[in-house]
Design a protein around this motif. Structure first.
Motif, short mmCIF file in Angstrom:
data_model
loop_
_atom_site.label_atom_id
_atom_site.label_comp_id
_atom_site.label_asym_id
_atom_site.label_seq_id
_atom_site.Cartn_x
_atom_site.Cartn_y
_atom_site.Cartn_z
N CYS A 160 -1.07 -1.45 0.42
CA CYS A 160 -1.03 -0.04 0.78
C CYS A 160 -2.22 0.71 0.18
O CYS A 160 -2.64 1.73 0.71
N LYS A 161 -2.81 0.28 -0.94
CA LYS A 161 -3.95 0.94 -1.57
C LYS A 161 -5.21 0.70 -0.75
O LYS A 161 -6.12 1.50 -0.76
N HIS A 162 -5.28 -0.35 -0.06
CA HIS A 162 -6.49 -0.67 0.71
C HIS A 162 -6.45 -0.15 2.07
O HIS A 162 -5.98 0.13 2.92
#
Length: 162
Positions: A160-162
């Motif tokens: 989800c961070k990428h």
């Protein structure tokens, strides 16, 4: 003595023996009933087939030795044989045989109990071992599930961070 008289006396003795045999065989049913309790249905069922077989046996004897002619002295001979056996032998025979068979059955069941006791112990140990394994596998399953759940959460956060 005349051959006819000898034949009639022999026939009479055969009917006496038939009465003894019928009562002897019925005593085995009484012994069975002492050893294994029967309800009225099974007693009636056994009696019906026993007396049907006896009727066939008596008819065969009459047919073979007297051309199927029923004579009253034949019935009298069978009654004498039955009464003779019943008064002199039957109660003693039933008591002795049922006691002997009961003791033999008790001895056999005792031996079976002695043989089965270690098997029961082994089964109990195997059952405890199976429960132990089941608990260990459940703990292992929970551990792996928790690790995978943590790994999936970490993977989702990274993705989800990428």
């Amino acid at each position: 003595m005349s051959q006819d008289i000898i034949q009639e006396v022999t026939f009479f003795l055969h009917s006496v023996i038939m009465g003894v045999v019928i009562t002897f065989v019925y005593d085995w049913f009484l012994i069975l009933r002492r050893l294994i309790k029967h309800n009225i249905f099974w007693i009636s069922f056994e009696d019906f087939f026993f007396w049907a077989a006896c009727g066939l046996g008596v008819f065969y004897m009459l047919y073979r030795e007297n051309n199927g002619v029923l004579r009253w002295f034949t019935v009298l001979g069978a009654m004498i044989g039955m009464i003779f056996y019943k008064l002199l032998i039957s109660s003693i025979f039933i008591h002795i045989m049922s006691t002997c068979i009961y003791k033999i059955m008790w001895f056999i069941f005792r031996i079976i109990q002695i043989i089965v006791k270690p098997l029961k112990l082994l089964f109990s140990l195997l059952k405890k071992f199976a429960i132990f394994l089941k608990n260990k596998l459940r703990k292992c399953q929970n551990f792996i599930k928790n690790k995978l759940t943590g790994f999936i959460k970490t993977l989702k956060m990274v993705l989800c961070k990428h």
